[in-house]
Design a protein around this motif. Structure first.
Motif, short mmCIF file in Angstrom:
data_model
loop_
_atom_site.label_atom_id
_atom_site.label_comp_id
_atom_site.label_asym_id
_atom_site.label_seq_id
_atom_site.Cartn_x
_atom_site.Cartn_y
_atom_site.Cartn_z
N VAL A 243 0.86 -1.19 0.00
CA VAL A 243 0.00 0.00 0.00
C VAL A 243 0.89 1.23 0.00
CG1 VAL A 243 -1.77 1.30 1.27
CG2 VAL A 243 -1.80 -1.22 1.31
N ARG A 244 0.52 2.23 -0.79
CA ARG A 244 1.20 3.52 -0.77
C ARG A 244 0.18 4.62 -0.51
NH1 ARG A 244 3.10 3.68 -5.49
NH2 ARG A 244 1.82 5.30 -6.48
N LEU A 245 0.45 5.43 0.52
CA LEU A 245 -0.41 6.56 0.86
C LEU A 245 0.35 7.84 0.54
CD1 LEU A 245 -1.61 5.31 4.40
CD2 LEU A 245 -2.69 4.89 2.18
N GLU A 246 -0.17 8.65 -0.36
CA GLU A 246 0.51 9.87 -0.78
C GLU A 246 -0.02 11.07 0.00
OE1 GLU A 246 0.29 10.39 -5.00
OE2 GLU A 246 0.71 8.28 -5.43
N ARG A 247 0.90 11.89 0.51
CA ARG A 247 0.53 13.15 1.15
C ARG A 247 1.64 14.16 0.95
NH1 ARG A 247 0.17 10.96 7.41
NH2 ARG A 247 2.32 10.26 7.62
N ALA A 248 1.39 15.40 1.34
CA ALA A 248 2.30 16.49 0.98
C ALA A 248 3.72 16.30 1.49
CB ALA A 248 1.73 17.82 1.50
N SER A 249 3.88 15.79 2.68
CA SER A 249 5.21 15.66 3.27
C SER A 249 5.97 14.44 2.77
CB SER A 249 5.10 15.57 4.80
OG SER A 249 4.35 14.43 5.18
N GLY A 250 5.34 13.60 1.97
CA GLY A 250 5.99 12.41 1.44
C GLY A 250 5.10 11.18 1.56
N ASP A 251 5.46 10.16 0.83
CA ASP A 251 4.64 8.95 0.77
C ASP A 251 4.92 8.02 1.94
OD1 ASP A 251 3.86 10.06 -1.58
OD2 ASP A 251 4.83 8.57 -2.88
N VAL A 252 3.87 7.35 2.37
CA VAL A 252 3.98 6.26 3.34
C VAL A 252 3.79 4.96 2.58
CG1 VAL A 252 2.98 5.16 5.39
CG2 VAL A 252 3.09 7.66 5.23
N GLU A 253 4.74 4.04 2.71
CA GLU A 253 4.66 2.78 2.00
C GLU A 253 4.74 1.61 2.97
OE1 GLU A 253 6.58 3.53 -2.37
OE2 GLU A 253 8.00 3.21 -0.72
N LEU A 254 3.84 0.66 2.76
CA LEU A 254 3.86 -0.59 3.51
C LEU A 254 3.90 -1.70 2.48
CD1 LEU A 254 3.67 -1.90 6.35
CD2 LEU A 254 1.19 -1.97 6.06
N ILE A 255 5.09 -2.25 2.27
CA ILE A 255 5.33 -3.19 1.16
C ILE A 255 5.73 -4.55 1.72
CG2 ILE A 255 6.62 -3.61 -0.96
CD1 ILE A 255 4.89 -1.08 -1.03
N ARG A 256 5.05 -5.61 1.24
CA ARG A 256 5.40 -6.96 1.67
C ARG A 256 6.12 -7.67 0.54
NH1 ARG A 256 0.74 -10.74 4.11
NH2 ARG A 256 -0.03 -10.60 1.97
N ASP A 257 7.45 -7.60 0.57
CA ASP A 257 8.28 -8.26 -0.44
C ASP A 257 8.61 -9.68 -0.04
OD1 ASP A 257 8.42 -6.03 -2.13
OD2 ASP A 257 10.05 -5.17 -0.96
N THR A 263 7.68 -4.12 4.91
CA THR A 263 8.58 -3.01 5.21
C THR A 263 7.78 -1.72 5.24
OG1 THR A 263 10.43 -4.12 4.11
CG2 THR A 263 10.63 -1.75 4.48
N LEU A 264 7.92 -0.97 6.34
CA LEU A 264 7.21 0.30 6.50
C LEU A 264 8.20 1.44 6.30
CD1 LEU A 264 4.71 1.97 7.32
CD2 LEU A 264 5.42 1.68 9.72
#
Length: 319
Positions: A243-257, A263-264
């Motif tokens: 999941v990627r959440l986009e906002r002004a200060s930068g993206d938040v990513e929660l990726i399951r590789d 990885t947060l």
């Protein structure tokens, strides 16, 4: 202990249960519900094992109805039964009914005499489920009805069908498997900076209805443009990818590789590894049995949330 009752009737099964309790001290007191498992012959043991494990948290009577939908119409009527108690049934008592012929087509009558009196009923289809669970023979007698879209030949199509046929009290393991993901994302959004999310991206395998439900939940809760990508299934790539959440200060990513580990990544913070394993049948079943009232949020997500995703898809947001 397992008691075999070949070529029997539900009346004889009920009498055998009483006899077993009297002779062996097995009691029905403390059973909080009846779990009816509707399945097909040959795959019932995995569901029984999950129910036995879950029964340690939710003591219950388990009734397994195993019927073969492809059986010829002229098959002779027959009912074979097993009663499992003690070490073979966890903290429950398990009744396995293998029905053939006309007997198999009257599932409601098969189980009615075996239900615990004055106890809630939950029906679970671990494999194929009826088109409308709420109006099916075993669905009508249940307060909760549990399906598993990921176990269907077309998981995404099954999810859309569940949205069309939804009745309060319905549940699906595709939603239950999202509990850890939803908790982690909610925890992230509860931390500063408290900026609005401008766009959401969700990726996962095409055989993962949980991916679609996660996107629908985020679309509904955040009220922001949401895109979701369903990729072809490759080895090790099942389930939700990230999941990627986009906002002004930068993206938040929660990726399951890596299976079970995500990885947060957040702006201005160190990278974290988060345990996000795929939940097994036992965990999903135990989770669903913790509540016997309708899951209103699931109803909103599978209805309104999927509809909002459908509108986005029409606008070309879904990739």
């Amino acid at each position: 202990m397992i008691v075999d009752l070949p070529d029997t009737t539900t009346s004889k099964v009920s009498k055998s249960l009483v006899k077993i309790r009297e002779e062996n001290g097995v009691v029905a007191l403390g059973r909080v519900l009846t779990l009816v498992i509707a399945t097909t012959p040959g795959i019932e043991e995995e569901a029984i094992e999950a129910a036995n494990d879950a029964s340690r948290e939710h003591p219950m009577r388990v009734i397994v109805v195993a019927t073969d939908p492809d059986e010829p119409d002229d098959t002779a009527p027959r009912l074979d039964a097993e009663i499992r108690v003690g070490g073979d049934a966890g903290a429950s008592e398990v009744i396995v009914l293998r029905a053939h012929g006309p007997v198999a087509r009257d599932e409601e009558s098969l189980v009615m005499a075996l239900l615990l009196p004055d106890a809630p009923v939950v029906t679970w289809w671990p494999g194929s489920a009826p088109d409308v669970p709420g109006t099916s023979a075993l669905g009508r007698i249940a307060q909760r009805r549990i399906t598993d879209a990921s176990a269907q030949p077309d998981p995404q199509g099954a999810l859309k069908a569940l949205a069309t046929s939804y009745t309060p009290g319905d549940a699906d393991f595709a939603w239950t498997r999202l509990t850890l993901w939803r908790a982690q994302l909610a925890a992230v959004l509860d931390q500063p900076p408290y900026e609005p999310i401008t766009r959401v991206s969700v990726t996962g395998a095409v055989d993962s209805p949980s991916t679609t439900l996660l996107a629908a939940w985020l679309r509904l809760q955040l009220d922001t443009p949401t895109e979701y990508e369903l990729t072809s299934v490759e080895e090790g790539s099942h389930g939700i990818h990230g999941v990627r959440l986009e906002r002004a200060s930068g993206d938040v990513e929660l990726i399951r590789d890596v299976p079970g580990i995500a990885t947060l990544r957040q702006p201005g913070q160190p990278q974290h590894d988060v345990a996000l394993p795929r939940r097994n049948l036992r965990d999903c079943l135990a989770d669903e049995l913790r509540r016997l009232d309708p899951d209103e949020l699931y109803g909103e997500v599978i209805g309104s949330g999927l509809a909002l995703l459908g509108a986005s898809e029409a606008e070309g947001v879904h990739t």
